[in-house]
Write a protein that holds these residues in place. Structure first.
Motif, PDB file in Angstrom:
ATOM      1  N   TYR A 193      36.599  46.181  34.911  1.00 42.00           N
ATOM      2  CA  TYR A 193      37.110  45.053  36.053  1.00 42.00           C
ATOM      3  C   TYR A 193      37.459  45.562  37.400  1.00 42.00           C
ATOM      4  CZ  TYR A 193      40.140  41.242  37.722  1.00 42.00           C
ATOM      5  OH  TYR A 193      40.543  40.382  38.467  1.00 42.00           O
ATOM      6  N   THR A 253      50.785  38.742  33.132  1.00 41.98           N
ATOM      7  CA  THR A 253      49.805  38.811  34.307  1.00 41.98           C
ATOM      8  C   THR A 253      50.156  37.386  35.020  1.00 41.98           C
ATOM      9  OG1 THR A 253      47.924  37.241  33.672  1.00 41.98           O
ATOM     10  CG2 THR A 253      47.931  39.288  32.744  1.00 41.98           C
ATOM     11  N   CYS A 254      49.921  37.625  36.296  1.00 42.73           N
ATOM     12  CA  CYS A 254      50.488  36.461  37.273  1.00 42.73           C
ATOM     13  C   CYS A 254      49.670  35.202  36.995  1.00 42.73           C
ATOM     14  CB  CYS A 254      50.181  36.870  38.744  1.00 42.73           C
ATOM     15  SG  CYS A 254      50.980  38.188  39.235  1.00 42.73           S
ATOM     16  N   ILE A 255      48.513  35.284  36.407  1.00 44.23           N
ATOM     17  CA  ILE A 255      47.615  34.072  35.885  1.00 44.23           C
ATOM     18  C   ILE A 255      48.008  33.735  34.283  1.00 44.23           C
ATOM     19  CG2 ILE A 255      46.264  34.377  37.833  1.00 44.23           C
ATOM     20  CD1 ILE A 255      44.020  35.652  35.748  1.00 44.23           C
ATOM     21  N   THR A 297      50.618  42.944  45.655  1.00 45.35           N
ATOM     22  CA  THR A 297      50.810  42.378  44.571  1.00 45.35           C
ATOM     23  C   THR A 297      51.932  42.390  43.458  1.00 45.35           C
ATOM     24  OG1 THR A 297      48.343  41.829  44.043  1.00 45.35           O
ATOM     25  CG2 THR A 297      49.530  41.834  42.276  1.00 45.35           C
ATOM     26  N   ARG A 329      41.131  46.726  43.845  1.00 41.93           N
ATOM     27  CA  ARG A 329      40.634  45.363  44.289  1.00 41.93           C
ATOM     28  C   ARG A 329      41.265  45.434  45.747  1.00 41.93           C
ATOM     29  NH1 ARG A 329      42.102  40.237  41.307  1.00 41.93           N
ATOM     30  NH2 ARG A 329      44.327  40.422  41.969  1.00 41.93           N
TER      31      ARG A 329
END
Ligand code: SIN
Length: 475
Positions: free
Chosen positions: A103, A280-282, A224, A157
């Motif tokens: 990723y 995780t944030c999601i 982040t 990222r």
């Protein structure tokens, strides 16, 4: 391991006597030390990044793209060593670390490709003898502050898009997981990044944060992490009006309508909830199940959760440890608060015997809106489950939060899908899917979940300024 890893400033690895200790969250054992930057080294990193910007910003996009392509190749070739470091310092299962390397590498490859597509625009001028157009220019020195939950992917990222745009970078990885970022720094040097283009500093986050946010040579902050720190960075960088991108906390609803394919919904939920042990944030943070299938769904979910293997990331586990004692304390506090307000534990509810930082996957029912577990991100393997009767009630409940990062819902009814897409106040939606992470995703949220987007076809935009030109000339 157990060696002192340095700081990367202007292409040199610097070692200091003052260090920070890095621990393995699985057993609490010290893995190694990392040099802690002093004030002069932090100021030097800004000076060198600024000076390197003068030449790096003038290189061709093709040149930058070639270096990033080499870096992508080196990252993929280092998949085994990088994933071992990720598991060692973050505790996540090795298979997840391998997936993170792929990723993370995908952002480097994508940025290398997007570097070639950056463009300005010639506009149709309303006047003769006048040309109007705009061009794109890199913003300047970028500070990238990255979290411990994805020690590689959140670095790549941000950093690869910034470099592709022609910016230079000071990277401050989490002081809990800096080893992956330092390994990435080694690969970046090997790929041919000129001195000063990427600098990596570790140490006291408060000192580093203050020196970087208040310095006028730093033009952009990309962060982040938690909403609390994001607000602080926003405040501190306001004195020099910096360009800022923030990807902050979430409180993702995961919704299962009565017509959903239940087996798919269960697997999607497991993926969205237990990736990195819920850190995780999601991550799915609240589970909403339609009344008609509530009992049936929960029964199946309990059976599935009991099959999860909790343990050492190096031993084929599904769920690893949490990152710190603080994280354990937070979820215990959420559970105690819920129980004091009428919540009931269906499974789990306590620390696991496996190790100090392990918590049992936990389902809490009889949830109400006054509970911390309803309105706050738990960042752990905790599942508050809420029953709903109608689409409208669901929309109201799911949106009843200050956060707006990711949401998931499962239904087969096409007529419902559009209504939910339009009405859920979230930046990213998964429909009949618990996986939304991709280099194509414009990653970011609404409300207090952040400002701006990362990745996607627009990945360079946060690192570019638009310069408009109105040019009159004689015949
Ligand atoms: C995050 O937790 O902040 C990032 C998760 C992802 O990119 O999938």
């Amino acid at each position: 391991m157990n060696k002192n890893f340095g700081l990367l400033v202007n292409g040199k690895w610097l070692k200091n006597k003052k260090t920070i200790d890095i621990f393995n969250p699985f057993d609490g054992k010290k893995i190694s030390e990392v040099s802690s930057a002093d004030s002069n080294q932090i100021k030097d990193s800004i000076k060198f990044a600024h000076s390197a910007f003068q030449s790096w910003s003038k290189t061709s996009a093709k040149f930058r793209s070639e270096i990033l392509k080499k870096l992508f190749k080196l990252t993929i070739e280092s998949k085994d060593s990088l994933s071992e470091i990720i598991t060692l310092e973050s505790g996540k299962p090795l298979e997840e670390s391998k997936a993170e390397v792929e990723y993370g590498a995908s952002f480097i490859e994508w940025a290398a490709e997007q570097a070639l597509r950056s463009e300005g625009k010639l506009l149709e001028s309303p006047e003769n003898n006048k040309k109007m157009f705009y061009i794109k220019r890199p913003v300047g020195v970028v500070v990238a502050i990255t979290p411990w939950n994805f020690p590689l992917a959140m670095v790549t990222r941000k950093v690869s898009a910034a470099l592709a745009a022609g910016c230079t970078v000071i990277l401050k990885p989490s002081e809990l997981t800096p080893l992956t970022a330092l390994k990435f720094g080694e690969l970046a040097v090997k790929a041919g990044l000129p001195n000063g283009v990427l600098n990596i500093i570790n140490g006291n986050p408060k000192l580093i944060g203050e020196l970087l946010t208040k310095n006028s040579l730093v033009k952009k902050i990309t962060f982040t992490g938690s909403t609390k720190i994001g607000k602080l960075l926003m405040k501190d960088s306001s004195s020099t009006v910096k360009n800022i991108s923030l990807e902050l906390g979430g409180n993702a609803p995961f919704v299962v309508f009565a017509d959903a394919d239940i087996s798919n919904a269960i697997e999607g939920f497991i993926a969205a909830k237990f990736r990195n042990a819920g850190q995780t944030c999601i991550s799915a943070n609240r589970l909403f199940v339609e009344e008609k299938i509530f009992d049936k769904f929960l029964k199946k979910l309990v059976v599935r959760i009991k099959k999860l293997k909790i343990g050492n990331g190096f031993e084929k586990s599904d769920v690893g440890p949490l990152i710190s004692e603080k994280a354990i304390k937070k979820i215990k506090n959420h559970i105690d608060d819920a129980l004091s307000k009428g919540g009931e534990i269906l499974i789990g509810g306590k620390k696991s015997k496996i190790g100090k930082l392990f918590f049992e996957p936990t389902i809490v029912t009889n949830i109400n809106k006054s509970m911390k577990i309803f309105s706050n991100e738990n960042f752990g393997p905790i599942i508050p489950v809420i029953k709903f009767k109608s689409d409208d009630e669901l929309i109201q409940l799911a949106n009843d939060t200050n956060y707006g990062l990711a949401a998931y819902f499962y239904t087969k009814k096409a007529s419902r899908v559009w209504k939910i897409i339009e009405n859920l106040e979230y930046g990213m939606l998964g429909i009949n899917s618990g996986k939304i992470s991709s280099y194509l995703n414009p990653f970011g949220g609404l409300k207090e979940s952040g400002v701006g987007r990362e990745g996607s076809i627009q990945c360079l935009e946060p690192f570019l300024e638009t310069k408009f030109v109105s040019w009159s000339y004689d015949d």
